[in-house]
Design an enzyme around this catalytic site. Structure first.
Site, mmCIF file in Angstrom:
data_model
loop_
_atom_site.group_PDB
_atom_site.id
_atom_site.type_symbol
_atom_site.label_atom_id
_atom_site.label_comp_id
_atom_site.label_asym_id
_atom_site.label_seq_id
_atom_site.Cartn_x
_atom_site.Cartn_y
_atom_site.Cartn_z
ATOM 1 C CE LYS A 1 -6.124 -7.793 -2.700
ATOM 2 N NZ LYS A 1 -5.886 -7.372 -1.305
ATOM 3 C CE LYS B 1 -4.380 -1.535 1.974
ATOM 4 N NZ LYS B 1 -5.399 -1.738 3.010
ATOM 5 C CE LYS C 1 -13.317 -2.674 0.066
ATOM 6 N NZ LYS C 1 -12.953 -2.566 1.447
#
Ligand code: TYM
Length: 352
Positions: A212, A128, A215
């Protein structure tokens, strides 16, 4: 006091308490098929087997910027997804994480138990934060410790999650074992089990079978959102990336075909079939025949959930009642655990 994770290996006294389930989802964007198949489907099943708590982890969501004017609505949307998918508030406790103060309190205590070296190994933070970790919030770094607190504040023993959460669950076990060891409280916290298995544990992007479904992917065509209508679902399936070969008749042959593997896995997860069973039905067929079948299956399963979410969100009073009631029940369950934790740590108490 120990400085390594080795406490977990020192054969701690087994936890004696009842089985209990806890899991959570962040209100940080539209829910997608990966969240549904990796987590929510398991939530629904488990509510008939054990005591279950499902939270909307808004404290986790604010580790990245969330518009204050939208956060409460995003929280209601996750609760609506739980309800519309079949989580029954008479069977499971549904609540917003921030409404139960004990999460943050135990989170702080566990920050003083977890070691920096353990957090340095967390791959989700690295993914992230990317190259600019110095610009991220401190909360994003300590995020997995709060997750451990979410679980341990109820002494939860089972945690249904997707594959991407496995490392956070390992950390939770290490933290629990170290707390029990350091405070000489054998078996106080359970070492919770990740319930990852199942066909939906790792749903991949519809645009790239090696990434993956997420969102945060900038392409909306990479995912099917729970609130997508039937047309959008069918169009996303139609446009999903594939290769030119027909589907094989055996699972091994999917190994080098990530997009085909993903679509077969999604069909299987939605239909309750193994990949081998899906291939027994569609082996030798081209995507021209398989995709419309997959689209029909996805629409049949997801469109009613999206419609029910919209109905619930139209009048949020019902959702608010569920969340307030859940927060009260969760607070009551956490109270004795936080009390005992404080006693183990040795905090001041009147007359204590
Ligand atoms: P979050 O909000 O990112 O995701 C919610 C759940 O969805 C699963 N998931 C997937 N499963 C299969 N395929 C995918 N592509 C996919 N994408 C997401 C996740 O594994 C997760 O189960 N850290 C957690 C939230 C959390 C939590 C907790 C979970 C906070 N405290 C305590 C369990 C227990 C998270 O970020 O989930």
């Amino acid at each position: 006091m120990t400085d390594t994770a080795s406490a977990a290996a020192q054969a701690p006294a087994a936890y004696q308490g009842p089985a209990r389930v806890l899991s959570g989802i962040q209100p940080s964007g539209a829910l997608h098929l990966g969240n549904y198949l990796g987590a929510i489907v398991k939530f629904v099943k488990l509510q008939d087997e054990m005591e279950c708590l499902y939270c909307v982890v808004d404290l986790h969501a604010i580790t990245a910027w969330q518009e204050p004017a939208k956060l409460a609505a995003q929280t209601r949307e996750i609760a609506a997804a739980y309800l519309a998918s079949g989580v029954d508030p008479k069977k499971a406790i549904i609540f917003p994480q921030s409404a139960v103060l004990a999460h943050a309190e135990l989170g702080w205590i566990l920050q003083c138990v977890a070691r920096l070296g353990w957090l340095d190994r967390m791959t989700q933070f690295k993914d992230k934060a990317g190259k600019h970790k110095e610009r991220e919030s401190v909360g994003l770094y300590t995020y997995p410790v709060l997750q451990a607190a979410d679980i341990l504040v109820y002494k939860a023993t089972h945690v249904p999650v997707g594959e991407d959460q496995r490392q956070h669950l390992e950390l939770t076990r290490d933290i629990a074992a170290k707390f029990n060891h350091d405070f000489d409280a054998p078996g106080f916290f359970p070492l919770p089990e990740a319930m990852v298995e199942g066909p939906g544990a790792r749903i991949m992007s519809l645009r790239d079978g090696s990434a993956k479904m997420s969102k945060s992917d900038p392409s909306d065509y990479s995912r099917i959102n729970l609130m997508d209508d039937a047309d959008a679902i069918a169009q996303k399936v139609r446009k999903a990336r594939t290769d030119p070969e027909p589907l094989p008749d055996n699972v091994e042959a999917l190994a080098l075909r990530p997009e085909a593997d993903n679509l077969v896995g999604i069909y299987g997860a939605l239909a309750g079939l193994t990949k081998a069973e899906v291939l027994a039905r569609f082996g030798g067929e081209g995507f021209g025949r398989f995709k419309p079948e997959l689209a029909d299956m996805a629409v049949a399963r997801l469109a009613p959930i999206g419609a029910e979410m919209r109905r619930l969100l139209d009048d949020p009073a019902e959702i608010d009642r569920v969340l307030a009631d859940g927060a009260e029940k969760a607070t009551a369950l956490a109270a004795p655990v936080i009390d005992e934790t404080r006693r183990h740590v040795g905090f001041w108490r009147p007359g204590g």
